[in-house]
Design a protein around this motif. Structure first.
Motif, PDB file in Angstrom:
ATOM      1  N   ASP A  97      52.232  16.845   0.938  1.00 24.73           N
ATOM      2  CA  ASP A  97      53.126  17.510  -0.009  1.00 24.73           C
ATOM      3  C   ASP A  97      54.582  17.061   0.128  1.00 24.73           C
ATOM      4  N   GLY A  98      54.792  15.774   0.251  1.00 25.93           N
ATOM      5  CA  GLY A  98      56.143  15.241   0.294  1.00 25.93           C
ATOM      6  C   GLY A  98      56.867  15.406   1.614  1.00 25.93           C
ATOM      7  N   ARG A  99      56.189  15.886   2.640  1.00 25.84           N
ATOM      8  CA  ARG A  99      56.837  16.032   3.945  1.00 25.84           C
ATOM      9  C   ARG A  99      57.127  14.662   4.554  1.00 25.84           C
ATOM     10  N   THR A 100      58.253  14.568   5.233  1.00 29.14           N
ATOM     11  CA  THR A 100      58.552  13.354   5.982  1.00 29.14           C
ATOM     12  C   THR A 100      57.632  13.309   7.201  1.00 29.14           C
ATOM     13  N   ASP A 101      57.580  12.160   7.839  1.00 25.58           N
ATOM     14  CA  ASP A 101      56.789  12.048   9.063  1.00 25.58           C
ATOM     15  C   ASP A 101      57.269  13.053  10.105  1.00 25.58           C
ATOM     16  N   GLU A 102      58.586  13.191  10.230  1.00 24.73           N
ATOM     17  CA  GLU A 102      59.134  14.122  11.222  1.00 24.73           C
ATOM     18  C   GLU A 102      58.725  15.571  10.905  1.00 24.73           C
ATOM     19  N   GLU A 103      58.821  15.956   9.649  1.00 27.34           N
ATOM     20  CA  GLU A 103      58.432  17.323   9.256  1.00 27.34           C
ATOM     21  C   GLU A 103      56.940  17.556   9.494  1.00 27.34           C
ATOM     22  N   LEU A 104      56.134  16.569   9.129  1.00 26.45           N
ATOM     23  CA  LEU A 104      54.694  16.697   9.337  1.00 26.45           C
ATOM     24  C   LEU A 104      54.363  16.762  10.826  1.00 26.45           C
ATOM     25  N   HIS A 105      55.047  15.968  11.625  1.00 23.24           N
ATOM     26  CA  HIS A 105      54.832  15.978  13.077  1.00 23.24           C
ATOM     27  C   HIS A 105      55.145  17.361  13.648  1.00 23.24           C
ATOM     28  N   ARG A 106      56.283  17.931  13.268  1.00 17.96           N
ATOM     29  CA  ARG A 106      56.660  19.263  13.762  1.00 17.96           C
ATOM     30  C   ARG A 106      55.632  20.311  13.347  1.00 17.96           C
ATOM     31  N   LEU A 107      55.177  20.246  12.088  1.00 18.20           N
ATOM     32  CA  LEU A 107      54.186  21.205  11.601  1.00 18.20           C
ATOM     33  C   LEU A 107      52.885  21.102  12.390  1.00 18.20           C
ATOM     34  N   CYS A 108      52.378  19.902  12.556  1.00 15.27           N
ATOM     35  CA  CYS A 108      51.107  19.706  13.264  1.00 15.27           C
ATOM     36  C   CYS A 108      51.198  20.144  14.726  1.00 15.27           C
ATOM     37  N   GLU A 109      52.266  19.743  15.392  1.00 15.88           N
ATOM     38  CA  GLU A 109      52.419  20.106  16.800  1.00 15.88           C
ATOM     39  C   GLU A 109      52.573  21.621  16.957  1.00 15.88           C
ATOM     40  N   ALA A 110      53.356  22.243  16.081  1.00 14.95           N
ATOM     41  CA  ALA A 110      53.517  23.704  16.148  1.00 14.95           C
ATOM     42  C   ALA A 110      52.187  24.411  15.903  1.00 14.95           C
ATOM     43  N   ALA A 111      51.429  23.929  14.935  1.00 18.36           N
ATOM     44  CA  ALA A 111      50.130  24.554  14.642  1.00 18.36           C
ATOM     45  C   ALA A 111      49.195  24.457  15.837  1.00 18.36           C
ATOM     46  N   LEU A 112      49.095  23.271  16.434  1.00 19.14           N
ATOM     47  CA  LEU A 112      48.205  23.113  17.588  1.00 19.14           C
ATOM     48  C   LEU A 112      48.679  23.941  18.775  1.00 19.14           C
ATOM     49  N   ASN A 113      49.972  23.951  19.023  1.00 17.78           N
ATOM     50  CA  ASN A 113      50.489  24.751  20.138  1.00 17.78           C
ATOM     51  C   ASN A 113      50.238  26.237  19.926  1.00 17.78           C
ATOM     52  N   ARG A 114      50.414  26.718  18.723  1.00 19.75           N
ATOM     53  CA  ARG A 114      50.176  28.143  18.460  1.00 19.75           C
ATOM     54  C   ARG A 114      48.707  28.499  18.573  1.00 19.75           C
ATOM     55  N   LEU A 115      47.834  27.586  18.170  1.00 22.82           N
ATOM     56  CA  LEU A 115      46.397  27.857  18.272  1.00 22.82           C
ATOM     57  C   LEU A 115      45.901  27.824  19.730  1.00 22.82           C
ATOM     58  N   PHE A 116      46.368  26.835  20.475  1.00 22.36           N
ATOM     59  CA  PHE A 116      45.776  26.596  21.788  1.00 22.36           C
ATOM     60  C   PHE A 116      46.659  26.935  22.974  1.00 22.36           C
ATOM     61  N   ARG A 117      47.924  27.139  22.747  1.00 19.05           N
ATOM     62  CA  ARG A 117      48.837  27.450  23.849  1.00 19.05           C
ATOM     63  C   ARG A 117      49.763  28.582  23.445  1.00 19.05           C
ATOM     64  N   PRO A 118      49.197  29.711  22.994  1.00 19.13           N
ATOM     65  CA  PRO A 118      50.060  30.808  22.548  1.00 19.13           C
ATOM     66  C   PRO A 118      50.912  31.337  23.705  1.00 19.13           C
ATOM     67  N   SER A 119      52.138  31.739  23.355  1.00 19.75           N
ATOM     68  CA  SER A 119      53.034  32.249  24.421  1.00 19.75           C
ATOM     69  C   SER A 119      52.930  33.738  24.571  1.00 19.75           C
TER      70      SER A 119
END
Length: 181
Positions: free
Chosen positions: A159-181
């Motif tokens: 959806d028009g995200r830059t590589d940096e934006e997509l990277h942040r989204l993917c990493e945040a999603a995985l961290n929230r799913l598997f490494r919740p604080s």
């Protein structure tokens, strides 16, 4: 000055054109003749270099598959927790770097295990899922599979995200799913 032999240039052009066609039309909608026409050669030339369309696909996916294999090999040397953290960051990098490949792979998911040319890629994908899950718990394993499918789809339609934006989204999603604080 060194030059690339004609055979290597032709093979490279076949792979390059196939990638574009697979992305634009989907793997199933592309024929060997389509690939040959796009590459400016005959179907016989494509078959000289590759043993069918699945072999062309394997060549298209080879750089991403090699990087995934390296990720899995490196994660295998780490503790479970460290491997999970490593897999989250590295998979995110791969997913963004190989956005176009993710587009092609997403279509293949229903029948990828039936393609012997991609057996190592599938095996490494299964191992990656285990590293992301960080556990042998079946629910965590299923969640990791869900996350992998979702993130490959998100990279496919960014959806028009830059590589940096997509990277942040993917990493945040995985961290929230598997490494919740």
């Amino acid at each position: 000055m060194t030059t690339t032999p004609a055979r290597e240039r032709t093979r490279h052009e076949i792979v390059r054109q196939a990638m574009g066609l697979f992305q634009d039309r989907g793997y199933s909608a592309v024929s060997l003749q389509d690939i040959a026409s796009a590459a400016g050669c005959s179907k016989a030339t494509v078959l000289y270099h590759f043993n069918g369309k699945a072999a062309v696909l394997a060549a298209v996916l080879e750089p991403a598959a090699a990087d995934l294999a390296a990720l899995v090999a490196a994660a295998d040397q780490l503790s479970r927790a460290a491997a999970q953290e490593f897999a989250i960051g590295e998979f995110t990098d791969l997913a963004v770097r190989y956005r176009g490949v993710m587009d092609v792979v997403q279509e293949l998911i229903p029948f990828i295990q039936e393609m012997p040319e991609l057996a190592l890629l599938v095996a490494d994908g299964i191992r990656l899922k285990g590293f992301l899950a960080g556990s042998d718990d079946p629910l965590e394993q299923d969640l990791a599979g869900f996350a992998l499918n979702g993130l490959t789809a998100e990279c496919r339609h960014a959806d028009g995200r830059t590589d940096e934006e997509l990277h942040r989204l993917c990493e945040a999603a995985l961290n929230r799913l598997f490494r919740p604080s």
